[in-house]
Design a protein around this motif. Structure first.
Motif, PDB file in Angstrom:
ATOM      1  N   TYR A   9       0.448   0.241 -32.577  1.00 14.23           N
ATOM      2  CA  TYR A   9      -0.018  -0.615 -33.707  1.00 14.23           C
ATOM      3  C   TYR A   9       0.092   0.615 -34.907  1.00 14.23           C
ATOM      4  CZ  TYR A   9      -4.863  -0.925 -35.344  1.00 14.23           C
ATOM      5  OH  TYR A   9      -5.672  -1.272 -36.622  1.00 14.23           O
ATOM      6  N   SER A  10      -0.211   2.072 -34.530  1.00 14.11           N
ATOM      7  CA  SER A  10      -0.130   2.465 -35.650  1.00 14.11           C
ATOM      8  C   SER A  10       1.012   2.682 -36.070  1.00 14.11           C
ATOM      9  CB  SER A  10       0.075   3.778 -34.648  1.00 14.11           C
ATOM     10  OG  SER A  10      -1.069   4.212 -34.159  1.00 14.11           O
ATOM     11  N   GLU A  11       2.226   1.460 -35.779  1.00 15.57           N
ATOM     12  CA  GLU A  11       3.340   1.494 -36.794  1.00 15.57           C
ATOM     13  C   GLU A  11       3.111   0.960 -38.182  1.00 15.57           C
ATOM     14  OE1 GLU A  11       7.260   1.512 -33.949  1.00 15.57           O
ATOM     15  OE2 GLU A  11       6.079  -0.355 -34.264  1.00 15.57           O
ATOM     16  N   GLY A  12       1.730  -0.385 -37.903  1.00  9.56           N
ATOM     17  CA  GLY A  12       2.159  -0.686 -39.241  1.00  9.56           C
ATOM     18  C   GLY A  12       0.428   0.130 -40.992  1.00  9.56           C
ATOM     19  N   GLU A  13       0.339   1.564 -39.694  1.00  6.67           N
ATOM     20  CA  GLU A  13      -0.044   3.191 -40.678  1.00  6.67           C
ATOM     21  C   GLU A  13       0.400   4.516 -40.687  1.00  6.67           C
ATOM     22  OE1 GLU A  13      -4.108   3.578 -39.661  1.00  6.67           O
ATOM     23  OE2 GLU A  13      -5.061   1.664 -39.768  1.00  6.67           O
ATOM     24  N   PHE A  14       1.868   4.465 -40.284  1.00  5.06           N
ATOM     25  CA  PHE A  14       1.818   5.627 -40.142  1.00  5.06           C
ATOM     26  C   PHE A  14       3.642   5.728 -39.707  1.00  5.06           C
ATOM     27  CE2 PHE A  14      -2.274   6.803 -39.844  1.00  5.06           C
ATOM     28  CZ  PHE A  14      -2.121   7.576 -40.361  1.00  5.06           C
ATOM     29  N   GLU A  15       5.006   6.191 -39.965  1.00  3.60           N
ATOM     30  CA  GLU A  15       5.811   6.139 -39.742  1.00  3.60           C
ATOM     31  C   GLU A  15       6.100   6.611 -37.706  1.00  3.60           C
ATOM     32  OE1 GLU A  15       7.363   8.208 -42.937  1.00  3.60           O
ATOM     33  OE2 GLU A  15       7.489   6.534 -44.232  1.00  3.60           O
ATOM     34  N   LEU A  16       5.667   6.068 -37.360  1.00  2.00           N
ATOM     35  CA  LEU A  16       6.152   6.652 -35.966  1.00  2.00           C
ATOM     36  C   LEU A  16       7.032   6.067 -35.216  1.00  2.00           C
ATOM     37  CD1 LEU A  16       4.473   7.332 -32.805  1.00  2.00           C
ATOM     38  CD2 LEU A  16       3.938   5.583 -32.517  1.00  2.00           C
ATOM     39  N   THR A  17       7.765   5.144 -35.735  1.00  2.00           N
ATOM     40  CA  THR A  17       8.633   4.779 -35.402  1.00  2.00           C
ATOM     41  C   THR A  17      10.685   6.220 -35.792  1.00  2.00           C
ATOM     42  OG1 THR A  17       8.511   2.601 -36.118  1.00  2.00           O
ATOM     43  CG2 THR A  17      10.900   2.670 -36.185  1.00  2.00           C
ATOM     44  N   LYS A  18      10.242   6.872 -37.036  1.00  2.00           N
ATOM     45  CA  LYS A  18      10.513   7.958 -37.311  1.00  2.00           C
ATOM     46  C   LYS A  18      10.848   8.904 -36.716  1.00  2.00           C
ATOM     47  CE  LYS A  18      11.323   6.375 -42.138  1.00  2.00           C
ATOM     48  NZ  LYS A  18      11.165   6.843 -43.339  1.00  2.00           N
ATOM     49  N   LEU A  19       9.745   8.942 -35.636  1.00  2.00           N
ATOM     50  CA  LEU A  19       9.308   9.569 -34.767  1.00  2.00           C
ATOM     51  C   LEU A  19      10.160  10.409 -33.812  1.00  2.00           C
ATOM     52  CD1 LEU A  19       7.688  12.987 -34.149  1.00  2.00           C
ATOM     53  CD2 LEU A  19       5.578  10.896 -34.195  1.00  2.00           C
ATOM     54  N   VAL A  20       9.890   8.467 -33.326  1.00  3.14           N
ATOM     55  CA  VAL A  20      10.309   8.350 -31.475  1.00  3.14           C
ATOM     56  C   VAL A  20      11.796   8.469 -31.984  1.00  3.14           C
ATOM     57  CG1 VAL A  20      10.062   6.724 -30.332  1.00  3.14           C
ATOM     58  CG2 VAL A  20       7.978   6.695 -31.233  1.00  3.14           C
ATOM     59  N   ALA A  21      12.062   8.398 -32.769  1.00  5.69           N
ATOM     60  CA  ALA A  21      13.460   8.431 -33.113  1.00  5.69           C
ATOM     61  C   ALA A  21      13.925   9.880 -32.881  1.00  5.69           C
ATOM     62  CB  ALA A  21      13.915   7.698 -34.358  1.00  5.69           C
ATOM     63  N   ARG A  22      13.531  10.739 -33.665  1.00  5.48           N
ATOM     64  CA  ARG A  22      13.747  12.164 -34.019  1.00  5.48           C
ATOM     65  C   ARG A  22      13.651  12.533 -32.259  1.00  5.48           C
ATOM     66  NH1 ARG A  22      10.331  11.760 -38.125  1.00  5.48           N
ATOM     67  NH2 ARG A  22       9.315  13.278 -37.226  1.00  5.48           N
ATOM     68  N   HIS A  23      12.690  12.251 -30.992  1.00 10.97           N
ATOM     69  CA  HIS A  23      13.102  12.703 -30.082  1.00 10.97           C
ATOM     70  C   HIS A  23      13.217  11.395 -29.001  1.00 10.97           C
ATOM     71  CE1 HIS A  23      10.350  16.119 -31.318  1.00 10.97           C
ATOM     72  NE2 HIS A  23      10.041  14.929 -32.083  1.00 10.97           N
ATOM     73  N   PRO A  24      14.447  11.771 -29.063  1.00  5.64           N
ATOM     74  CA  PRO A  24      15.143   9.980 -28.146  1.00  5.64           C
ATOM     75  C   PRO A  24      14.222  10.557 -26.326  1.00  5.64           C
ATOM     76  CG  PRO A  24      16.223  11.519 -28.984  1.00  5.64           C
ATOM     77  CD  PRO A  24      15.967  12.127 -30.277  1.00  5.64           C
ATOM     78  N   GLY A  25      14.510  11.429 -26.112  1.00  4.49           N
ATOM     79  CA  GLY A  25      14.191  12.491 -24.650  1.00  4.49           C
ATOM     80  C   GLY A  25      12.948  11.935 -23.934  1.00  4.49           C
ATOM     81  N   GLN A  26      11.603  11.684 -24.795  1.00  2.97           N
ATOM     82  CA  GLN A  26      10.727  12.183 -24.878  1.00  2.97           C
ATOM     83  C   GLN A  26      10.301  10.452 -24.805  1.00  2.97           C
ATOM     84  OE1 GLN A  26       8.369  14.511 -24.845  1.00  2.97           O
ATOM     85  NE2 GLN A  26       9.659  16.087 -25.023  1.00  2.97           N
ATOM     86  N   ARG A  27       9.006  10.218 -23.573  1.00  2.00           N
ATOM     87  CA  ARG A  27       7.754   8.981 -23.940  1.00  2.00           C
ATOM     88  C   ARG A  27       6.744   9.553 -24.080  1.00  2.00           C
ATOM     89  NH1 ARG A  27       8.331   6.255 -17.562  1.00  2.00           N
ATOM     90  NH2 ARG A  27       8.152   4.557 -19.364  1.00  2.00           N
ATOM     91  N   PHE A  28       6.499   8.660 -24.807  1.00  2.00           N
ATOM     92  CA  PHE A  28       5.287   8.293 -26.190  1.00  2.00           C
ATOM     93  C   PHE A  28       4.380   8.025 -25.381  1.00  2.00           C
ATOM     94  CE2 PHE A  28       8.480  10.194 -29.291  1.00  2.00           C
ATOM     95  CZ  PHE A  28       8.121  10.921 -30.108  1.00  2.00           C
ATOM     96  N   LEU A  29       3.225   7.710 -25.727  1.00  2.00           N
ATOM     97  CA  LEU A  29       1.705   7.144 -24.824  1.00  2.00           C
ATOM     98  C   LEU A  29       1.606   7.155 -26.519  1.00  2.00           C
ATOM     99  CD1 LEU A  29      -0.335   5.750 -23.176  1.00  2.00           C
ATOM    100  CD2 LEU A  29      -0.884   7.815 -22.322  1.00  2.00           C
ATOM    101  N   GLU A  30       0.269   6.065 -27.099  1.00  2.00           N
ATOM    102  CA  GLU A  30       0.150   5.448 -27.770  1.00  2.00           C
ATOM    103  C   GLU A  30      -1.681   5.261 -27.138  1.00  2.00           C
ATOM    104  OE1 GLU A  30      -0.519   3.114 -32.194  1.00  2.00           O
ATOM    105  OE2 GLU A  30       0.791   2.071 -30.080  1.00  2.00           O
ATOM    106  N   LEU A  31      -2.651   6.405 -27.648  1.00  2.00           N
ATOM    107  CA  LEU A  31      -4.185   5.825 -27.286  1.00  2.00           C
ATOM    108  C   LEU A  31      -4.768   5.613 -28.195  1.00  2.00           C
ATOM    109  CD1 LEU A  31      -4.588   9.684 -26.404  1.00  2.00           C
ATOM    110  CD2 LEU A  31      -4.040   7.853 -24.877  1.00  2.00           C
ATOM    111  N   GLY A  32      -5.660   4.012 -28.446  1.00  2.00           N
ATOM    112  CA  GLY A  32      -5.822   3.608 -29.302  1.00  2.00           C
ATOM    113  C   GLY A  32      -7.683   3.865 -28.798  1.00  2.00           C
TER     114      GLY A  32
END
Length: 180
Positions: A9-32
Motif C-alpha cells: 500500500y505504501s508504494e503509492g506514497e513512498f519508494e518502498l520498492t527501492k528499499l526492499v531491493a536494497r535488502h534482498p535477504g530480508q522479509r518485509f512486513l507492512e503494518l497498516g
C-alpha cells in the motif's frame, strides 16, 4: 506475497520498492491502519495487537517492519515542530533510507531546528508515532498528504534486530502463546 497482491500500500506514497531491493535477504512486513472501536481502545488492546504482530514476525521470519504513520489533517505546516524534529533527530540511516515519491514529496524540515522545542515537538506527535520511536523505529525522508484519509503520512522503518530488548522481552514472552 505483497507482489502477488499488487504491491505494498505504501508504494503509492513512498519508494518502498527501492528499499526492499536494497535488502534482498530480508522479509518485509507492512503494518497498516487498524480500526478499534472507541470502547476497546486501551493499553491492553494495543498490547494484544503487538503480541500478535510479534508472533507473526517470529513465525514467518520477518526482518523489517514498515508502513505509514499519520498526523491528522492535510497541512504539513500544522505539524511543523513535530515534523522538523523527526526530520533532524529520527531519520533512518543510509542503509534503510526511503523517500516519499517525487510527485507527492513534501519536506518535513519546515522550521529552523534551533526554534524547535524538543519536548513540545514530541508532545505534539500522535501516540502511534511516539510508540514506534520508543521501540526503535526510524523515519524516512519527506511526508505525503493523503487526501483520501485526510492525513499527513510519514514512513516508518523498523528493522526487527533494532527493536529495544525491553520490548522484545515484554511482547516476546507473552506473545509466544499467540504463535500458530
Amino acid at each position: 506475497i505483497a507482489t502477488a497482491a499488487g504491491g505494498f500500500y505504501s508504494e503509492g506514497e513512498f519508494e518502498l520498492t527501492k528499499l526492499v531491493a536494497r535488502h534482498p535477504g530480508q522479509r518485509f512486513l507492512e503494518l497498516g491502519r487498524s480500526c478499534v472501536l472507541p470502547e476497546y481502545r486501551s493499553k491492553r488492546t494495543i498490547e494484544a495487537l503487538w503480541q500478535g504482530i510479534w508472533a507473526y514476525i517470529n513465525h514467518y521470519g520477518i526482518g523489517v517492519m514498515t508502513g505509514c504513520a499519520s498526523f491528522h489533517g492535510t497541512v504539513p505546516a500544522a505539524h511543523a515542530e513535530a515534523l522538523t524534529y523527526l526530520a533532524h533527530h529520527c531519520r533512518t540511516d543510509q542503509a534503510w533510507d526511503v523517500r516519499a515519491v517525487a510527485g507527492r514529496y513534501c519536506s518535513m524540515d519546515l522550521m529552523p531546528i534551533e526554534a524547535v522545542n524538543a519536548k513540545a515537538a514530541i508532545a505534539a506527535m500522535p501516540p502511534l508515532v511516539k510508540g514506534y520511536l520508543r521501540v526503535g523505529a526510524r523515519i524516512g525522508d519527506g511526508c505525503v498528504i493523503d487526501h483520501e484519509f485526510s492525513t499527513v503520512d510519514i514512513f516508518v522503518v523498523m528493522p526487527v534486530k533494532e527493536i529495544g530488548a525491553r520490548y522484545v522481552n515484554y511482547y516476546g514472552g507473552e506473545g509466544q502463546r499467540f504463535a500458530a
